[in-house]
Design a protein around this motif. Structure first.
Motif: not given
Ligand code: SAM
Length: 279
Positions: A244, A242, A235, A73, A240
């Motif tokens: 990244s 996804q 986060s 993430t 989180p």
């Protein structure tokens, strides 16, 4: 000499019994009993105070799912802290990320590291990497005594009934928040969604009070009491749920699809945080 090992897990309504097992190590450290067993199916087993911590058969499910959702993430995780994790499994997984410049491993019991270096070399060997700094201290005290700006913080502790109890408090999470960089991400193992629902609820509520984004994701872990294991992730900026950046590296189970599908459905997540889950 074959015998049996029956877990003594005061935090669980069930205890696993392993038959056809051989105990190959047993000692009391300053903090806990440390046992190592050999088992025909599970391979080697580490137990602390009579509770299974890992087996060489299935530890990768836990370590990959604890570490990689947070690490993938974050767009560029360079400074990482792991609290607990003396077996080295989480360190091994963190070091698979090329951006990582330093791993601060805060493990209160050096005997666990010593025993795992001897009996679980494949799991523990990463601890000797030059990027790793080992701190022999309680994780909460470590964060109280200094200030940092970690990109990712990971709690890989024992159950919240012994020395790990403080690692599940809102006060500790506020310390984590203070010691994470502006894009920081925190993840902790947070016990079984069925056996420990009140505990998971509290962890989720504590994180929601402090972080912009916080969620629960789960993974089936056969050797942990309750099996339906949770990880609580929080986060400051990046969602989180996804991934990244491109997922590269050798994983036996983790993948972007596994990452995204591990999260609770919104309806369950909302019910969990509002304390309305009733099972
Ligand atoms: N994978 C296991 C699990 O999920 O239950 C955790 C394994 S790891 C061996 C757990 C480690 O946490 C132990 O070595 C223990 O000494 C360490 N630990 C417990 N409480 C701690 C604390 N407050 N500060 C630092 N380390 C702690």
């Amino acid at each position: 000499m074959y015998s049996s090992f029956s877990e003594k897990d005061p935090f669980s309504p069930v205890n696993y019994n392993y038959s056809d097992i051989i105990e190959i190590h047993n000692e009391d450290s300053e903090f806990q009993q440390i046992q190592v067993f050999e088992h025909p199916f599970f391979g080697r087993i580490l137990a602390l105070d009579g509770v299974t911590q890992l087996t060489t058969k299935d530890e990768f499910f836990y370590h990959e799912m604890l570490v990689h959702p947070a690490m993938f993430t974050h767009p560029k995780p360079q400074q990482v802290i792991i609290i607990g994790g003396g077996d080295g499994g989480s360190v091994r997984e963190v070091l698979k990320h090329p951006y990582v410049e330093s791993v601060t491993l805060v493990e209160m019991d050096m005997k666990v590291i010593e025993v795992c270096q001897k009996f679980f070399p494949k799991i523990s060997e990463s601890i000797n990497d030059p990027k790793v700094q080992i701190i022999s201290q309680d994780g909460l005290k470590f964060l109280q005594n200094d200030s940092f700006a970690f990109d990712v913080a990971i709690v890989d502790s024992t159950d919240p009934i012994g020395p790990a109890k403080d690692l599940f408090s809102e006060y500790f999470y506020a310390l984590i928040d203070k010691n994470l960089d502006t894009d920081g991400i925190f993840v902790t193992q947070s016990e079984s969604l069925l056996f420990h629902l009140p505990h998971v609820t509290r962890v989720q509520q504590n994180l929601k009070n402090l972080f912009a984004l916080s969620f629960c994701y789960t993974q089936a872990l056969s050797t942990y009491a309750g099996n339906w294991w949770t990880f609580s992730i929080a986060s400051k900026r990046f969602d989180p749920r996804q991934v990244s950046r491109k997922v590269q590296g050798e994983f036996r189970y983790y993948s972007p699809e596994v990452h995204m599908k591990a999260f609770l459905p919104d309806s369950i997540q909302d019910a969990l945080v509002s304390g309305k889950l009733d099972w």
